[in-house]
Design a protein around this motif. Sequence first.
Motif, PDB file in Angstrom:
ATOM      1  N   LYS A  18       0.839  -1.198   0.000  1.00  9.86           N
ATOM      2  CA  LYS A  18       0.000   0.000   0.000  1.00  9.86           C
ATOM      3  C   LYS A  18       0.875   1.249   0.000  1.00  9.86           C
ATOM      4  O   LYS A  18       0.635   2.195  -0.750  1.00  9.86           O
ATOM      5  N   LEU A  19       1.894   1.226   0.863  1.00 14.77           N
ATOM      6  CA  LEU A  19       2.765   2.400   0.994  1.00 14.77           C
ATOM      7  C   LEU A  19       3.567   2.615  -0.283  1.00 14.77           C
ATOM      8  O   LEU A  19       3.742   3.744  -0.733  1.00 14.77           O
ATOM      9  N   GLY A  20       4.025   1.512  -0.871  1.00 17.66           N
ATOM     10  CA  GLY A  20       4.850   1.612  -2.079  1.00 17.66           C
ATOM     11  C   GLY A  20       4.168   2.388  -3.187  1.00 17.66           C
ATOM     12  O   GLY A  20       4.784   3.250  -3.827  1.00 17.66           O
ATOM     13  N   GLY A  21       2.895   2.100  -3.414  1.00 16.54           N
ATOM     14  CA  GLY A  21       2.186   2.804  -4.475  1.00 16.54           C
ATOM     15  C   GLY A  21       1.984   4.260  -4.140  1.00 16.54           C
ATOM     16  O   GLY A  21       2.113   5.141  -4.991  1.00 16.54           O
ATOM     17  N   LEU A  22       1.710   4.525  -2.879  1.00 16.43           N
ATOM     18  CA  LEU A  22       1.397   5.896  -2.465  1.00 16.43           C
ATOM     19  C   LEU A  22       2.618   6.808  -2.523  1.00 16.43           C
ATOM     20  O   LEU A  22       2.496   7.996  -2.814  1.00 16.43           O
TER      21      LEU A  22
ATOM     22  N   ALA B 124       4.733  12.427   6.951  1.00 14.26           N
ATOM     23  CA  ALA B 124       4.419  11.303   7.831  1.00 14.26           C
ATOM     24  C   ALA B 124       2.961  10.860   7.694  1.00 14.26           C
ATOM     25  O   ALA B 124       2.641   9.705   7.955  1.00 14.26           O
ATOM     26  N   ARG B 125       2.101  11.785   7.265  1.00 12.06           N
ATOM     27  CA  ARG B 125       0.683  11.392   7.135  1.00 12.06           C
ATOM     28  C   ARG B 125       0.497  10.279   6.120  1.00 12.06           C
ATOM     29  O   ARG B 125      -0.468   9.532   6.167  1.00 12.06           O
ATOM     30  N   ARG B 126       1.460  10.202   5.183  1.00 10.05           N
ATOM     31  CA  ARG B 126       1.348   9.143   4.184  1.00 10.05           C
ATOM     32  C   ARG B 126       1.439   7.762   4.826  1.00 10.05           C
ATOM     33  O   ARG B 126       0.855   6.812   4.335  1.00 10.05           O
ATOM     34  N   LEU B 127       2.209   7.680   5.932  1.00  6.75           N
ATOM     35  CA  LEU B 127       2.365   6.395   6.603  1.00  6.75           C
ATOM     36  C   LEU B 127       1.014   5.893   7.102  1.00  6.75           C
ATOM     37  O   LEU B 127       0.725   4.705   7.056  1.00  6.75           O
ATOM     38  N   HIS B 131      -2.196   2.860   4.996  1.00  7.43           N
ATOM     39  CA  HIS B 131      -2.842   1.695   5.585  1.00  7.43           C
ATOM     40  C   HIS B 131      -4.262   1.492   5.089  1.00  7.43           C
ATOM     41  O   HIS B 131      -4.780   0.377   5.094  1.00  7.43           O
ATOM     42  N   VAL B 132      -4.895   2.567   4.654  1.00 10.51           N
ATOM     43  CA  VAL B 132      -6.302   2.462   4.245  1.00 10.51           C
ATOM     44  C   VAL B 132      -6.465   2.602   2.726  1.00 10.51           C
ATOM     45  O   VAL B 132      -7.558   2.904   2.246  1.00 10.51           O
TER      46      VAL B 132
END
Lengths: 104, 255
Positions: A18-22, B124-127, B131-132
Amino acid sequence: MSVWIAVVATGLGCYALKLGGLVAPRRVLDDPRVRRFTELIPVALLTALITVQALAPDGPSLEFDVPRLAGLGSAVAALLLRAPFLVVLAVAAAVAAGLRLAGL
Amino acid sequence: MTARETAPEAPRPPGGPDGAATADGPDETDGAHAAAVRDGLGVGLAVGLSGFAFGAAAATAGLSAAQACVLSLLAFTGASQFALAGVIGGGGGLVAGTLGAVLLGGRNALYGLRLSGLLRVRGARRLLTAHVVIDETTAVATAQPGPRTARTGFHVTAVSLYLTWNLTTLLGVLGAARLGDPGTFGLDVLGPAAFLALLWPRLTAGRAELRVAAAAGAIAIVATPLLPAGVPVMLAAAAALAGFVPAGLGRRARR
């Protein structure tokens, strides 16, 4: 204990994806064709997901479960009649549950 | 939630940057904003109910209540969770089960790529946001007319679904014996019906979208019996290329 490892590893792996794409560099999206492609990706993936959930929810082989497909068919009918979102879901679940109750 | 009359069924301008929606666009109206909130709450409640099904499946597979709940809290992506529970229940290898479950989550990376421009979160909000980034939040966000309503829909869906999904997981895993087969209540239809309802405006909006959807469905049907779970849906991303066919775009070699 090893089930715990699998549970945590699955959680971490899914999060990493999820993080990778974002956080992928925005440069990737500079090309308008790439941007159009990413706009269409949800359409493609969600349609594929609907298809798999409708025809093969439990595994690799396709199965034509009449109540489930009838439920989805009635969802389409409700959407064509411009029914509200929750009504669409209620109709779909009720049709599937009703047909199963009837023994289909 | 209204039948989306408030959300114009016009496709976004092809290739238009997401942030470019103007201040007077449909994105700004109260109606569109309220529709985004209703979409988010509706999905959060309706799809969240399938957490019962996951909790029950996890209990049947032999996961403890704590394991089922940690999986819902940490992984928070239904298909992967069902896949892992299924493998554990079937006595399959834990390593292969974990890899399959993570692979199923691969589409969330593509969603993230799509959503990063829409959500505009930084630092940091990206972290937390990452998740969602899942099917439901992407479906609601991309069903909205513009970036502001997309952000509203995304966040409302994320919060409501995270709460219901984890709560129903707990109730499902504790009450598995009494709940019986979730299919009895038609709960197995809720997921696909919700995605269908959310996709509907886009499917009826443009030919390109319809072509992409048809190609994606065909890929899924052909690939599902042949490839491991999760791969067919990922593969269907290639169907997005079908959206380019009529545009007659040249192929500039560019990496």
